[in-house]
Write a protein that holds these residues in place. Structure first.
Motif, short mmCIF file in Angstrom:
data_model
loop_
_atom_site.label_atom_id
_atom_site.label_comp_id
_atom_site.label_asym_id
_atom_site.label_seq_id
_atom_site.Cartn_x
_atom_site.Cartn_y
_atom_site.Cartn_z
N VAL A 28 1.17 -1.38 -0.10
CA VAL A 28 -0.26 0.17 0.34
C VAL A 28 0.84 1.27 -0.05
O VAL A 28 0.54 2.37 -0.75
N LEU A 29 2.11 1.66 1.01
CA LEU A 29 2.76 2.94 0.68
C LEU A 29 3.80 2.76 -0.69
O LEU A 29 3.49 3.73 -0.96
N ALA A 34 4.23 5.51 -5.87
CA ALA A 34 4.61 5.13 -7.10
C ALA A 34 2.84 6.38 -7.54
O ALA A 34 3.15 7.27 -8.28
N TYR A 35 1.95 6.58 -7.05
CA TYR A 35 0.41 7.46 -7.09
C TYR A 35 1.42 9.23 -6.64
O TYR A 35 1.54 9.97 -8.10
N LEU A 36 1.97 9.90 -6.20
CA LEU A 36 2.52 10.98 -5.29
C LEU A 36 3.32 11.21 -7.14
O LEU A 36 4.21 12.31 -7.11
N VAL A 37 4.61 9.87 -7.34
CA VAL A 37 5.81 10.27 -7.79
C VAL A 37 4.81 10.67 -9.21
O VAL A 37 5.42 11.45 -10.14
N LEU A 51 9.56 19.61 -2.04
CA LEU A 51 8.52 18.07 -2.43
C LEU A 51 8.37 18.55 -4.22
O LEU A 51 8.52 17.85 -4.59
N HIS A 52 7.91 18.98 -4.66
CA HIS A 52 7.24 19.15 -5.80
C HIS A 52 9.06 19.45 -6.77
O HIS A 52 8.68 18.06 -7.47
N GLU A 53 9.96 19.64 -6.16
CA GLU A 53 10.63 19.43 -7.26
C GLU A 53 11.53 18.49 -7.12
O GLU A 53 11.82 17.45 -7.87
N LEU A 54 11.65 17.18 -5.87
CA LEU A 54 11.59 16.16 -6.01
C LEU A 54 11.21 15.06 -6.58
O LEU A 54 10.98 14.78 -7.27
N MET A 55 9.32 15.23 -6.44
CA MET A 55 8.45 14.64 -7.30
C MET A 55 8.79 14.68 -8.78
O MET A 55 8.56 13.57 -9.63
N HIS A 56 9.33 15.70 -8.73
CA HIS A 56 9.38 15.90 -10.73
C HIS A 56 10.65 14.97 -11.21
O HIS A 56 10.40 14.61 -12.06
N LEU A 62 11.76 7.98 -13.30
CA LEU A 62 11.20 6.84 -13.95
C LEU A 62 10.63 6.63 -15.42
O LEU A 62 10.06 5.94 -15.63
N GLY A 63 11.07 8.21 -16.08
CA GLY A 63 10.10 8.09 -17.91
C GLY A 63 8.89 8.02 -17.51
O GLY A 63 8.83 7.92 -19.10
N VAL A 64 8.43 8.83 -16.83
CA VAL A 64 6.85 8.93 -16.52
C VAL A 64 6.50 10.85 -17.47
O VAL A 64 7.26 11.83 -17.12
N PRO A 65 5.67 10.52 -19.08
CA PRO A 65 6.08 12.25 -18.78
C PRO A 65 5.12 13.20 -18.21
O PRO A 65 4.42 12.85 -17.76
#
Length: 67
Positions: A28-29, A34-37, A51-56, A62-65
């Motif tokens: 679950v964690l 994965a959702y957050l990123v 936090l925004h830049e970390l997720m970006h 991960l190669g997510v557009p």
């Protein structure tokens, strides 16, 4: 001899309940992370630019557009 078979006691489970609960919690964690990123796009990470830049950067890693 009778056709009724003797009732055997149930055997112990292969995985203890504590290990099972821990594994489900970890999954679950990881799904939340994965959702957050990958899909959040800043909706939850409005608390600060760090936090925004970390997720970006995680999306790029991960190669997510995201652009």
């Amino acid at each position: 001899m009778s056709d009724i078979q003797a009732v055997r006691p149930l055997s112990t489970p292969a995985v203890s309940p504590r290990v099972l609960v821990t594994a489900v919690g970890v999954v679950v964690l990881l799904l939340l992370l994965a959702y957050l990123v990958a899909f959040d796009q800043g909706a939850i990470s409005r608390g600060g630019m760090y936090l925004h830049e970390l997720m970006h950067d995680g999306r790029h890693l991960l190669g997510v557009p995201c652009h």
